[in-house]
Motif scaffolding. Structure first.
Motif, PDB file in Angstrom:
ATOM      1  N   UNK A 189      83.186 -32.115 -37.164  1.00 59.99           N
ATOM      2  CA  UNK A 189      82.766 -33.183 -38.087  1.00 59.99           C
ATOM      3  C   UNK A 189      81.292 -33.082 -38.442  1.00 59.99           C
ATOM      4  N   UNK A 190      80.780 -31.851 -38.589  1.00 56.10           N
ATOM      5  CA  UNK A 190      79.389 -31.650 -38.983  1.00 56.10           C
ATOM      6  C   UNK A 190      79.266 -31.712 -40.503  1.00 56.10           C
ATOM      7  N   UNK A 191      78.304 -32.478 -40.968  1.00 54.62           N
ATOM      8  CA  UNK A 191      78.156 -32.632 -42.415  1.00 54.62           C
ATOM      9  C   UNK A 191      77.644 -31.359 -43.080  1.00 54.62           C
ATOM     10  N   UNK A 192      76.990 -30.461 -42.317  1.00 55.15           N
ATOM     11  CA  UNK A 192      76.507 -29.209 -42.914  1.00 55.15           C
ATOM     12  C   UNK A 192      77.660 -28.396 -43.489  1.00 55.15           C
ATOM     13  N   UNK A 193      78.800 -28.419 -42.819  1.00 49.38           N
ATOM     14  CA  UNK A 193      79.936 -27.638 -43.296  1.00 49.38           C
ATOM     15  C   UNK A 193      80.519 -28.215 -44.576  1.00 49.38           C
ATOM     16  N   UNK A 194      80.235 -29.460 -44.834  1.00 53.73           N
ATOM     17  CA  UNK A 194      80.685 -30.107 -46.062  1.00 53.73           C
ATOM     18  C   UNK A 194      79.636 -29.973 -47.165  1.00 53.73           C
ATOM     19  N   UNK A 195      78.365 -30.033 -46.789  1.00 52.69           N
ATOM     20  CA  UNK A 195      77.290 -30.072 -47.770  1.00 52.69           C
ATOM     21  C   UNK A 195      76.856 -28.689 -48.237  1.00 52.69           C
ATOM     22  N   UNK A 196      76.876 -27.693 -47.365  1.00 50.67           N
ATOM     23  CA  UNK A 196      76.343 -26.381 -47.728  1.00 50.67           C
ATOM     24  C   UNK A 196      77.133 -25.732 -48.869  1.00 50.67           C
ATOM     25  N   UNK A 197      78.482 -25.717 -48.839  1.00 45.13           N
ATOM     26  CA  UNK A 197      79.188 -25.174 -50.024  1.00 45.13           C
ATOM     27  C   UNK A 197      78.855 -25.925 -51.304  1.00 45.13           C
ATOM     28  N   UNK A 198      78.705 -27.248 -51.218  1.00 44.91           N
ATOM     29  CA  UNK A 198      78.301 -28.006 -52.401  1.00 44.91           C
ATOM     30  C   UNK A 198      76.900 -27.653 -52.848  1.00 44.91           C
ATOM     31  N   UNK A 199      76.008 -27.401 -51.884  1.00 46.98           N
ATOM     32  CA  UNK A 199      74.652 -27.001 -52.241  1.00 46.98           C
ATOM     33  C   UNK A 199      74.648 -25.655 -52.961  1.00 46.98           C
ATOM     34  N   UNK A 276      86.592 -15.170 -53.291  1.00 47.13           N
ATOM     35  CA  UNK A 276      85.229 -15.663 -53.516  1.00 47.13           C
ATOM     36  C   UNK A 276      84.576 -14.927 -54.678  1.00 47.13           C
ATOM     37  N   UNK A 277      84.780 -13.632 -54.753  1.00 50.72           N
ATOM     38  CA  UNK A 277      84.208 -12.842 -55.845  1.00 50.72           C
ATOM     39  C   UNK A 277      84.786 -13.271 -57.192  1.00 50.72           C
ATOM     40  N   UNK A 278      86.097 -13.503 -57.230  1.00 50.31           N
ATOM     41  CA  UNK A 278      86.731 -13.913 -58.485  1.00 50.31           C
ATOM     42  C   UNK A 278      86.230 -15.287 -58.923  1.00 50.31           C
ATOM     43  N   UNK A 279      86.202 -16.236 -58.013  1.00 44.88           N
ATOM     44  CA  UNK A 279      85.734 -17.582 -58.344  1.00 44.88           C
ATOM     45  C   UNK A 279      84.280 -17.563 -58.793  1.00 44.88           C
ATOM     46  N   UNK A 317      74.263 -31.779 -59.563  1.00 43.89           N
ATOM     47  CA  UNK A 317      73.782 -32.506 -58.386  1.00 43.89           C
ATOM     48  C   UNK A 317      74.462 -33.862 -58.243  1.00 43.89           C
ATOM     49  N   UNK A 318      74.622 -34.572 -59.356  1.00 37.05           N
ATOM     50  CA  UNK A 318      75.091 -35.957 -59.304  1.00 37.05           C
ATOM     51  C   UNK A 318      76.595 -36.100 -59.465  1.00 37.05           C
ATOM     52  N   UNK A 319      77.232 -35.217 -60.227  1.00 36.72           N
ATOM     53  CA  UNK A 319      78.612 -35.446 -60.638  1.00 36.72           C
ATOM     54  C   UNK A 319      79.598 -34.394 -60.149  1.00 36.72           C
ATOM     55  N   UNK A 320      79.169 -33.469 -59.322  1.00 32.90           N
ATOM     56  CA  UNK A 320      80.081 -32.414 -58.867  1.00 32.90           C
ATOM     57  C   UNK A 320      80.812 -32.764 -57.582  1.00 32.90           C
ATOM     58  N   UNK A 344      84.741 -28.132 -60.322  1.00 29.36           N
ATOM     59  CA  UNK A 344      85.827 -27.260 -59.903  1.00 29.36           C
ATOM     60  C   UNK A 344      85.328 -26.187 -58.939  1.00 29.36           C
ATOM     61  N   UNK A 345      84.149 -25.655 -59.197  1.00 32.09           N
ATOM     62  CA  UNK A 345      83.608 -24.629 -58.311  1.00 32.09           C
ATOM     63  C   UNK A 345      83.269 -25.219 -56.947  1.00 32.09           C
ATOM     64  N   UNK A 346      82.779 -26.444 -56.916  1.00 30.15           N
ATOM     65  CA  UNK A 346      82.470 -27.110 -55.664  1.00 30.15           C
ATOM     66  C   UNK A 346      83.734 -27.274 -54.821  1.00 30.15           C
ATOM     67  N   UNK A 347      84.822 -27.745 -55.441  1.00 38.71           N
ATOM     68  CA  UNK A 347      86.087 -27.903 -54.730  1.00 38.71           C
ATOM     69  C   UNK A 347      86.599 -26.565 -54.214  1.00 38.71           C
ATOM     70  N   UNK A 348      86.505 -25.528 -55.032  1.00 33.79           N
ATOM     71  CA  UNK A 348      86.978 -24.205 -54.624  1.00 33.79           C
ATOM     72  C   UNK A 348      86.148 -23.637 -53.478  1.00 33.79           C
ATOM     73  N   UNK A 349      84.826 -23.819 -53.522  1.00 38.02           N
ATOM     74  CA  UNK A 349      83.982 -23.293 -52.456  1.00 38.02           C
ATOM     75  C   UNK A 349      84.281 -23.978 -51.126  1.00 38.02           C
ATOM     76  N   UNK A 350      84.405 -25.301 -51.135  1.00 38.27           N
ATOM     77  CA  UNK A 350      84.727 -25.996 -49.896  1.00 38.27           C
ATOM     78  C   UNK A 350      86.086 -25.571 -49.363  1.00 38.27           C
ATOM     79  N   UNK A 351      87.017 -25.326 -50.257  1.00 37.80           N
ATOM     80  CA  UNK A 351      88.345 -24.897 -49.827  1.00 37.80           C
ATOM     81  C   UNK A 351      88.304 -23.513 -49.225  1.00 37.80           C
ATOM     82  N   UNK A 352      87.627 -22.581 -49.874  1.00 37.49           N
ATOM     83  CA  UNK A 352      87.632 -21.201 -49.397  1.00 37.49           C
ATOM     84  C   UNK A 352      86.832 -21.040 -48.113  1.00 37.49           C
TER      85      UNK A 352
END
Length: 392
Positions: A189-199, A276-279, A317-320, A344-352
């Motif tokens: 439950x570390x927030x870094x694992x959630x925030x870093x792909x979004x970053x 990851x390369x394709x996305x 930053x605000x809406x992804x 969409x890229x944010x969702x895909x990165x967190x998923x992958x």
């Protein structure tokens, strides 16, 4: 030619032989790479900027509560009150400080020295000894709602555990239903694992739009665009000659960010490199198309840079969904997010990173980002006319 008139280059002739067309394209690409190598700002944008932003977002932004500061006002002084206060003091979530009066507790909360107050009433032990309910009060600082919620939830959990161990069976009956929570995909439950792909999404949007929003604007300001227009190269060659080098820089930055996420922040990577390369490729094409369109339409570097930041960085930053949950936004903003490739890229990165290759999520995202990239690059090609228009 009279002043104020338009000077138009001769129309493009038929396509040259394929080998000559490719040689011209390679010459343009090499020229652009040489300019990138000679420009120190390119190293900053492609290398230093991604790592700096990733470190800032990864270490500077967190959704974890950390250690919560709690004042304890024990008006009872009995053995059970002391036992409960000791449980709070030894918990991994609280750093407690004892206060002598409610006035001291209120002063510490006003001075932001504590974020909450646990009040144990004077008759706490007597009420429990008589088989009745002991009175407790938890006061939290409502100026920070998230922190207040953490204090409330942790306090309830600690008090519940304390009742099961410190009170007789008659007073602390086990609940008929118990809830055991498990965190899938992010067990710690570390927030870094959630925030870093979004970053990474925000960083790549910034790099893609910022790099290319200055490409043609810089040529116009330096006066070299006229020389390019006078050459026999076609619009497609000119477009690809600018697109390919900056696409390579963007993908280099993406690889740098992904490596930093796994090594520095210990974010698990459960997907495949091919996915990851394709996305990343499809998303980078849409981001570069947006930047190139700005650069073609706005011929000043300052204006183009501001437009790139406003249209790329701020929405990402605000809406992804990077920090703010999209489902909690107003419906109008939720509809607006559906037009942003960063969502969409944010969702895909967190998923992958956290789940793996889930093509039921990747496929519609790739379709939207691919269509948007084709639309933007098509608009760039349409507006990239080999013409000189004098302006006032």
């Amino acid at each position: 030619m009279e002043a104020g008139a338009s000077a138009q280059a001769p129309p493009e002739r038929g396509a040259p032989p394929r080998h000559l067309w490719l040689r011209q394209l390679c010459a343009l690409i090499v020229k652009e790479f040489e300019e990138i190598v000679r420009d120190p700002s390119s190293y900053l944008v492609a290398g230093v900027l991604p790592l700096s932003f990733l470190l800032l977002f990864g270490y500077g932004i967190t959704l974890d509560a950390g250690i919560l500061k709690l004042a304890v006002l024990d008006e009872s002084g009995g053995s059970r009150a002391l036992s409960l206060a000791a449980d709070f003091a030894h918990s991994p979530w609280f750093a407690t400080v004892h206060v002598a009066s409610m006035g001291d507790a209120a002063q510490k909360m006003r001075d932001s020295e504590v974020q909450g107050v646990l009040v144990i009433r004077g008759d706490f032990d007597q009420e429990l000894a008589a088989g009745r309910t002991g009175a407790l009060q938890v006061i939290v600082d409502g100026a920070e709602p998230n922190t207040a919620q953490y204090i409330r939830n942790y306090s309830q959990g600690l008090i519940g555990d304390w009742q099961m161990t410190a009170l007789p069976d008659g007073q602390a009956q086990a609940a008929p239903v118990t809830l055991e929570a498990r965190y899938w995909y992010n067990p710690t439950a570390k927030s870094e694992r959630f925030l870093v792909p979004g970053a990474i999404t925000v960083i790549m949007t910034l790099i893609g739009t910022l790099l290319t929003s200055l490409v043609f604007a810089r040529e116009w300001e330096r006066g070299t665009m006229e020389a390019l227009i006078a050459t026999p190269v076609t619009r497609l060659q000119l477009l690809l000659g600018k697109l390919v080098p900056y696409f390579c820089m963007g993908m280099f930055s993406m690889g740098l960010c992904a490596a930093a996420a796994v090594t520095l922040f210990e974010v698990p990577f459960r997907g495949s490199l091919g996915a990851l390369l394709l996305l990343s490729t499809v998303f980078m094409l849409s981001a570069l198309g947006q930047g190139l369109l700005i650069s073609v339409c706005l011929r000043g570097q300052l204006v183009a840079a501001e437009a790139g930041l406003f249209s790329g960085f701020l929405p990402a930053l605000m809406l992804s969904g990077f920090v703010f949950d999209i489902n909690s936004m107003p419906e109008v903003l939720q509809m607006l997010t559906r037009l942003l490739p960063a969502r969409y890229f944010n969702t895909c990165l967190r998923t992958i990173f956290l789940t793996g290759d889930v093509w039921s999520i990747f496929a519609p995202s790739l379709l939207f980002m691919g269509l948007l990239a084709a639309l933007l690059l098509g608009l760039v090609y349409k507006n990239l006319t080999k013409r000189l228009d004098t302006r006032a």
